[in-house]
Scaffold this motif. Structure first.
Motif, PDB file in Angstrom:
ATOM      1  N   PHE A 182     -67.668  42.218  84.333  1.00 17.58           N
ATOM      2  CA  PHE A 182     -66.747  41.175  84.772  1.00 17.58           C
ATOM      3  C   PHE A 182     -65.733  40.831  83.690  1.00 17.58           C
ATOM      4  CE2 PHE A 182     -66.018  36.558  84.311  1.00 17.58           C
ATOM      5  CZ  PHE A 182     -65.067  36.403  85.317  1.00 17.58           C
ATOM      6  N   GLY A 183     -66.187  40.718  82.440  1.00 16.96           N
ATOM      7  CA  GLY A 183     -65.272  40.377  81.353  1.00 16.96           C
ATOM      8  C   GLY A 183     -64.170  41.403  81.186  1.00 16.96           C
ATOM      9  N   GLY A 184     -64.541  42.697  81.222  1.00 17.54           N
ATOM     10  CA  GLY A 184     -63.522  43.738  81.128  1.00 17.54           C
ATOM     11  C   GLY A 184     -62.553  43.697  82.294  1.00 17.54           C
ATOM     12  N   GLY A 185     -63.083  43.519  83.508  1.00 14.99           N
ATOM     13  CA  GLY A 185     -62.217  43.433  84.683  1.00 14.99           C
ATOM     14  C   GLY A 185     -61.300  42.233  84.635  1.00 14.99           C
ATOM     15  N   CYS A 186     -61.814  41.109  84.145  1.00 14.13           N
ATOM     16  CA  CYS A 186     -61.012  39.885  84.057  1.00 14.13           C
ATOM     17  C   CYS A 186     -59.834  40.061  83.108  1.00 14.13           C
ATOM     18  CB  CYS A 186     -61.902  38.729  83.600  1.00 14.13           C
ATOM     19  SG  CYS A 186     -61.164  37.106  83.805  1.00 14.13           S
ATOM     20  N   VAL A 187     -60.059  40.719  81.983  1.00 13.47           N
ATOM     21  CA  VAL A 187     -58.973  40.972  81.021  1.00 13.47           C
ATOM     22  C   VAL A 187     -57.870  41.815  81.655  1.00 13.47           C
ATOM     23  CG1 VAL A 187     -58.397  42.156  78.869  1.00 13.47           C
ATOM     24  CG2 VAL A 187     -60.430  40.709  78.985  1.00 13.47           C
ATOM     25  N   VAL A 188     -58.273  42.866  82.374  1.00 13.36           N
ATOM     26  CA  VAL A 188     -57.286  43.739  83.028  1.00 13.36           C
ATOM     27  C   VAL A 188     -56.496  42.964  84.082  1.00 13.36           C
ATOM     28  CG1 VAL A 188     -56.968  45.787  84.466  1.00 13.36           C
ATOM     29  CG2 VAL A 188     -58.629  45.819  82.598  1.00 13.36           C
ATOM     30  N   CYS A 189     -57.190  42.174  84.886  1.00  9.78           N
ATOM     31  CA  CYS A 189     -56.517  41.422  85.953  1.00  9.78           C
ATOM     32  C   CYS A 189     -55.547  40.387  85.389  1.00  9.78           C
ATOM     33  CB  CYS A 189     -57.554  40.748  86.845  1.00  9.78           C
ATOM     34  SG  CYS A 189     -58.526  41.906  87.837  1.00  9.78           S
ATOM     35  N   LEU A 190     -55.949  39.705  84.324  1.00 10.82           N
ATOM     36  CA  LEU A 190     -55.041  38.734  83.696  1.00 10.82           C
ATOM     37  C   LEU A 190     -53.829  39.427  83.085  1.00 10.82           C
ATOM     38  CD1 LEU A 190     -57.623  36.326  82.024  1.00 10.82           C
ATOM     39  CD2 LEU A 190     -56.082  35.794  83.927  1.00 10.82           C
ATOM     40  N   TRP A 191     -54.019  40.627  82.564  1.00  7.10           N
ATOM     41  CA  TRP A 191     -52.919  41.400  82.006  1.00  7.10           C
ATOM     42  C   TRP A 191     -51.866  41.700  83.082  1.00  7.10           C
ATOM     43  CZ3 TRP A 191     -51.333  42.908  77.262  1.00  7.10           C
ATOM     44  CH2 TRP A 191     -50.384  43.943  77.191  1.00  7.10           C
ATOM     45  N   TYR A 192     -52.328  41.901  84.315  1.00  6.98           N
ATOM     46  CA  TYR A 192     -51.434  42.222  85.425  1.00  6.98           C
ATOM     47  C   TYR A 192     -51.000  40.986  86.219  1.00  6.98           C
ATOM     48  CZ  TYR A 192     -51.964  47.315  85.137  1.00  6.98           C
ATOM     49  OH  TYR A 192     -51.906  48.629  84.736  1.00  6.98           O
ATOM     50  N   SER A 193     -51.227  39.790  85.699  1.00 10.30           N
ATOM     51  CA  SER A 193     -50.952  38.580  86.482  1.00 10.30           C
ATOM     52  C   SER A 193     -49.476  38.455  86.859  1.00 10.30           C
ATOM     53  CB  SER A 193     -51.412  37.335  85.707  1.00 10.30           C
ATOM     54  OG  SER A 193     -50.737  37.234  84.458  1.00 10.30           O
ATOM     55  N   SER A 194     -48.573  38.718  85.925  1.00  9.59           N
ATOM     56  CA  SER A 194     -47.143  38.618  86.249  1.00  9.59           C
ATOM     57  C   SER A 194     -46.723  39.716  87.218  1.00  9.59           C
ATOM     58  CB  SER A 194     -46.304  38.692  84.975  1.00  9.59           C
ATOM     59  OG  SER A 194     -46.545  39.914  84.279  1.00  9.59           O
ATOM     60  N   THR A 195     -47.346  40.882  87.112  1.00  5.91           N
ATOM     61  CA  THR A 195     -47.058  41.971  88.043  1.00  5.91           C
ATOM     62  C   THR A 195     -47.487  41.602  89.461  1.00  5.91           C
ATOM     63  OG1 THR A 195     -47.392  43.586  86.276  1.00  5.91           O
ATOM     64  CG2 THR A 195     -47.455  44.409  88.537  1.00  5.91           C
TER      65      THR A 195
ATOM     66  N   ARG B 196     -49.196  53.024  90.703  1.00  2.33           N
ATOM     67  CA  ARG B 196     -50.140  52.984  89.587  1.00  2.33           C
ATOM     68  C   ARG B 196     -50.850  51.641  89.508  1.00  2.33           C
ATOM     69  NH1 ARG B 196     -47.560  53.529  83.820  1.00  2.33           N
ATOM     70  NH2 ARG B 196     -47.058  51.353  84.290  1.00  2.33           N
ATOM     71  N   THR B 197     -50.101  50.549  89.682  1.00  2.24           N
ATOM     72  CA  THR B 197     -50.683  49.216  89.626  1.00  2.24           C
ATOM     73  C   THR B 197     -51.726  49.030  90.716  1.00  2.24           C
ATOM     74  OG1 THR B 197     -48.645  48.276  88.716  1.00  2.24           O
ATOM     75  CG2 THR B 197     -50.186  46.748  89.753  1.00  2.24           C
ATOM     76  N   ARG B 198     -51.407  49.503  91.911  1.00  2.00           N
ATOM     77  CA  ARG B 198     -52.342  49.356  93.021  1.00  2.00           C
ATOM     78  C   ARG B 198     -53.636  50.134  92.756  1.00  2.00           C
ATOM     79  NH1 ARG B 198     -49.125  50.387  97.844  1.00  2.00           N
ATOM     80  NH2 ARG B 198     -48.570  48.177  97.702  1.00  2.00           N
ATOM     81  N   ILE B 199     -53.511  51.350  92.253  1.00  2.00           N
ATOM     82  CA  ILE B 199     -54.697  52.157  91.968  1.00  2.00           C
ATOM     83  C   ILE B 199     -55.548  51.496  90.886  1.00  2.00           C
ATOM     84  CG2 ILE B 199     -55.445  54.291  90.850  1.00  2.00           C
ATOM     85  CD1 ILE B 199     -54.941  54.754  93.686  1.00  2.00           C
ATOM     86  N   VAL B 200     -54.909  51.038  89.809  1.00  6.36           N
ATOM     87  CA  VAL B 200     -55.647  50.420  88.699  1.00  6.36           C
ATOM     88  C   VAL B 200     -56.411  49.188  89.169  1.00  6.36           C
ATOM     89  CG1 VAL B 200     -55.407  49.168  86.517  1.00  6.36           C
ATOM     90  CG2 VAL B 200     -54.159  51.304  86.871  1.00  6.36           C
ATOM     91  N   LEU B 201     -55.737  48.305  89.901  1.00  2.00           N
ATOM     92  CA  LEU B 201     -56.378  47.063  90.324  1.00  2.00           C
ATOM     93  C   LEU B 201     -57.430  47.297  91.410  1.00  2.00           C
ATOM     94  CD1 LEU B 201     -53.374  44.575  90.234  1.00  2.00           C
ATOM     95  CD2 LEU B 201     -55.261  44.805  88.617  1.00  2.00           C
ATOM     96  N   LEU B 202     -57.189  48.252  92.295  1.00  2.00           N
ATOM     97  CA  LEU B 202     -58.217  48.595  93.274  1.00  2.00           C
ATOM     98  C   LEU B 202     -59.466  49.139  92.574  1.00  2.00           C
ATOM     99  CD1 LEU B 202     -56.232  50.304  96.193  1.00  2.00           C
ATOM    100  CD2 LEU B 202     -57.399  48.096  96.251  1.00  2.00           C
ATOM    101  N   LEU B 203     -59.248  49.977  91.567  1.00  2.00           N
ATOM    102  CA  LEU B 203     -60.374  50.546  90.818  1.00  2.00           C
ATOM    103  C   LEU B 203     -61.136  49.455  90.071  1.00  2.00           C
ATOM    104  CD1 LEU B 203     -61.851  53.112  89.946  1.00  2.00           C
ATOM    105  CD2 LEU B 203     -60.238  53.311  88.035  1.00  2.00           C
ATOM    106  N   VAL B 204     -60.410  48.542  89.432  1.00  2.00           N
ATOM    107  CA  VAL B 204     -61.057  47.467  88.681  1.00  2.00           C
ATOM    108  C   VAL B 204     -61.865  46.565  89.610  1.00  2.00           C
ATOM    109  CG1 VAL B 204     -60.621  45.351  87.372  1.00  2.00           C
ATOM    110  CG2 VAL B 204     -59.447  47.463  86.754  1.00  2.00           C
ATOM    111  N   THR B 205     -61.267  46.140  90.726  1.00  2.00           N
ATOM    112  CA  THR B 205     -61.986  45.265  91.650  1.00  2.00           C
ATOM    113  C   THR B 205     -63.198  45.980  92.244  1.00  2.00           C
ATOM    114  OG1 THR B 205     -60.434  45.894  93.412  1.00  2.00           O
ATOM    115  CG2 THR B 205     -60.001  43.845  92.236  1.00  2.00           C
ATOM    116  N   ALA B 206     -63.078  47.279  92.504  1.00  2.00           N
ATOM    117  CA  ALA B 206     -64.213  48.026  93.054  1.00  2.00           C
ATOM    118  C   ALA B 206     -65.355  48.105  92.053  1.00  2.00           C
ATOM    119  CB  ALA B 206     -63.767  49.429  93.458  1.00  2.00           C
TER     120      ALA B 206
END
Length: 355
Positions: free
Chosen positions: A223-236, A256-266
């Protein structure tokens, strides 16, 4: 010129006000979370006072000594505290994933299970528990995680083979959910005995019973790793509010953004579901609650969503394990019973706003 400048000043003041409000809500929720964990750890069939809870936790953290006995120490440190912390992590993670998917797919009904991850995890779990696949190598959680990954891979292949648009992702997720749900039902009905069926059903509805410090560590790390990635993409993610074409026009690498965030949430969802089972409505309802409180800006929305999800889940699990005395009910039942009325209220408020 004066009118434009005045409008810009008002917009800046509004943004600053929402930011301060979000910060205040985050502080309040963080304090409430700490208090909630301590209070809920003291609740249960065995009587443990708040003073003993704080003393036991402090002793294990090297901050003092406790006068509580070994039984109370084992109840707090080995049973209730890991469970409360895992509940907080699961609530925070599922709520975060729901907020990301609702923005990414531009669908207010999207939640972490729209990707088919939950149904895949269920199939993996019953393969291990009922058919004994990977016996001696895979635990129930390991089988659930592998099933979730397989389901997500199938969803991606189906969605991006059909174009990879948000609608295609949702439709592919629905298809995979139905497929793996059918496989789970087939395995249970054809091979499970009564005891196995009851255990599988309990897990499918979500359960934090048997939570260990290993579960907490793994879930918190993912969760911590995923949270960091998601916050990084917050403005996007803010750019996605205007649609994929508008986001691309603003310089966002949409695919690319969609793939990254889908992968992280999964991955986050798979880790949480493998530890706690399929807990519904957390990722669907709580992002809407946070959005109502602080608006759609993701730099404010995501932290508030995480904290609200953690507090909600800690208390939902406490209700699940204590409301009927020694008889525990699945936590997914509690989240659904609380989530449906909350969602109905949000829909009614939105209808009044649009009227």
């Amino acid at each position: 010129m004066t009118t434009s400048s005045g409008s810009q000043d008002r917009s800046t003041r509004g943004t600053s006000l929402r930011t301060r409000r979000a910060l205040a809500i985050c502080v309040c929720c963080a304090v409430l979370l700490v208090v909630s964990v301590a209070v809920t750890v003291s609740i249960g069939p065995a009587d443990v006072s708040l003073r003993e809870v704080y003393g036991i936790i402090g002793q294990h953290l090297g901050l003092g000594t406790s006068s509580a006995g070994r039984l109370a120490d084992g109840i707090v440190w080995q049973l209730r505290l890991p469970r409360a912390l895992l509940a907080a992590v699961c609530g925070a993670g599922l709520a975060l994933c729901g907020a990301i998917l609702q923005s990414l797919l531009r669908n207010p009904l999207a939640d972490p299970f729209v990707l088919g991850v939950s149904s895949g995890a269920s199939t993996g779990a019953v393969l291990v528990a009922v058919l004994g696949v990977g016996a001696g190598t895979l635990s129930l959680s390991g089988g659930a995680f592998l099933g979730a990954v397989l389901s997500f891979a199938a969803m991606l292949a189906l969605a991006y083979g059909a174009g990879g648009t948000p609608d295609r992702v949702i439709l592919a997720g629905v298809a995979c959910t139905q497929l793996f749900s059918a496989l789970t039902s087939l395995i249970v009905l054809s091979s499970a005995n009564a005891e196995q069926t009851r255990g599988v059903l309990f897990w499918l509805l979500g359960s934090l019973a048997g939570a260990s410090w290993t579960d907490v560590t793994v879930a918190a790390a993912v969760f911590g790793g995923g949270c960091v990635v998601c916050l990084w993409y917050s403005s996007t993610l803010d750019a996605f509010a205007f649609g994929s074409d508008a986001a691309a026009g603003l310089g966002v690498a949409v695919g690319r953004t969609r793939i990254v965030l889908l992968l992280v949430t999964a991955i986050v969802t798979a880790a949480l579901v493998s530890a706690a089972g399929a807990i519904g409505f957390v990722g669907l309802v709580l992002p809407h609650v946070a959005r109502f409180l602080v608006g759609p800006g993701h730099a404010r929305l995501l932290p508030v969503t995480v904290l609200i999800g953690a507090v909600f889940m800690v208390w939902a699990d406490t209700v699940a394990r204590s409301v009927f005395g020694a008889r525990e009910i699945p936590v997914g039942v509690v989240t659904a019973l609380l989530g449906v009325p909350a969602f109905a209220i949000l829909l009614a408020r939105r209808r009044r706003q649009l009227a």
